[in-house]
Design a protein around this motif. Sequence first.
Motif, PDB file in Angstrom:
ATOM      1  N   TYR A 124     -18.419   6.723  17.391  1.00 46.93           N
ATOM      2  CA  TYR A 124     -19.832   6.632  17.021  1.00 46.93           C
ATOM      3  C   TYR A 124     -20.090   5.382  16.192  1.00 46.93           C
ATOM      4  O   TYR A 124     -21.114   4.713  16.360  1.00 46.93           O
ATOM      5  N   GLY A 125     -19.132   5.019  15.327  1.00 47.78           N
ATOM      6  CA  GLY A 125     -19.260   3.802  14.533  1.00 47.78           C
ATOM      7  C   GLY A 125     -19.303   2.561  15.416  1.00 47.78           C
ATOM      8  O   GLY A 125     -20.036   1.612  15.138  1.00 47.78           O
ATOM      9  N   ILE A 126     -18.510   2.575  16.491  1.00 49.89           N
ATOM     10  CA  ILE A 126     -18.513   1.455  17.439  1.00 49.89           C
ATOM     11  C   ILE A 126     -19.888   1.352  18.095  1.00 49.89           C
ATOM     12  O   ILE A 126     -20.461   0.257  18.193  1.00 49.89           O
TER      13      ILE A 126
ATOM     14  N   VAL B  20     -22.165  -1.993  17.737  1.00 49.32           N
ATOM     15  CA  VAL B  20     -22.571  -2.750  18.925  1.00 49.32           C
ATOM     16  C   VAL B  20     -24.095  -2.880  18.955  1.00 49.32           C
ATOM     17  O   VAL B  20     -24.631  -3.966  19.207  1.00 49.32           O
ATOM     18  N   GLU B  21     -24.785  -1.801  18.674  1.00 44.47           N
ATOM     19  CA  GLU B  21     -26.251  -1.846  18.660  1.00 44.47           C
ATOM     20  C   GLU B  21     -26.744  -2.815  17.576  1.00 44.47           C
ATOM     21  O   GLU B  21     -27.656  -3.610  17.798  1.00 44.47           O
TER      22      GLU B  21
ATOM     23  N   ALA C 257     -21.865   7.192  25.679  1.00 45.22           N
ATOM     24  CA  ALA C 257     -20.519   7.664  25.338  1.00 45.22           C
ATOM     25  C   ALA C 257     -19.540   7.424  26.488  1.00 45.22           C
ATOM     26  O   ALA C 257     -18.409   6.980  26.268  1.00 45.22           O
ATOM     27  N   GLY C 258     -19.950   7.705  27.706  1.00 50.86           N
ATOM     28  CA  GLY C 258     -19.067   7.511  28.852  1.00 50.86           C
ATOM     29  C   GLY C 258     -18.652   6.060  29.027  1.00 50.86           C
ATOM     30  O   GLY C 258     -17.489   5.765  29.320  1.00 50.86           O
TER      31      GLY C 258
ATOM     32  N   LYS D 282     -12.220  12.309  15.392  1.00 55.31           N
ATOM     33  CA  LYS D 282     -12.727  11.061  14.833  1.00 55.31           C
ATOM     34  C   LYS D 282     -11.620  10.018  14.799  1.00 55.31           C
ATOM     35  O   LYS D 282     -11.287   9.468  13.769  1.00 55.31           O
ATOM     36  N   LYS D 283     -11.044   9.753  15.955  1.00 57.25           N
ATOM     37  CA  LYS D 283      -9.987   8.765  16.076  1.00 57.25           C
ATOM     38  C   LYS D 283     -10.583   7.381  15.836  1.00 57.25           C
ATOM     39  O   LYS D 283     -11.631   7.044  16.379  1.00 57.25           O
TER      40      LYS D 283
END
Length: 107
Positions: A26-28, A32-33, A44-45, A71-72
């Motif tokens: 989610y952080g990525i 990116v946004e 997500a996909g 949360k890897k």
Amino acid sequence: MGIPCTALTEAVYYILLSLLEPLHGYGIMQKVEQLSGGRLRLAAGTLYGAISTMQEKGWITALGGGSDSRKKEYIITDKGREILHAEYARLVELVENGRACLEEENA
């Protein structure tokens, strides 16, 4: 060396940029946004497909997870940095060549 044969997709480029620091999925997406000024929003996909491919290529690696394995966190590898730097140089060349041609056309 580690120079890509083809251009990176915009999504992969921004994911690699975002992983200059450890981030979870989610952080990525958020990074990116932010980096793209809100123009690029990863589903997500798309994100996890790209993460899987980049892990297979050795461009990123998963960090040892804590108790919450959902949360890897991921981080760019040295090979991923080479790829990122090569793509950055390619993009700079594209922009410089475009600028030169357009300035010549307008002269």
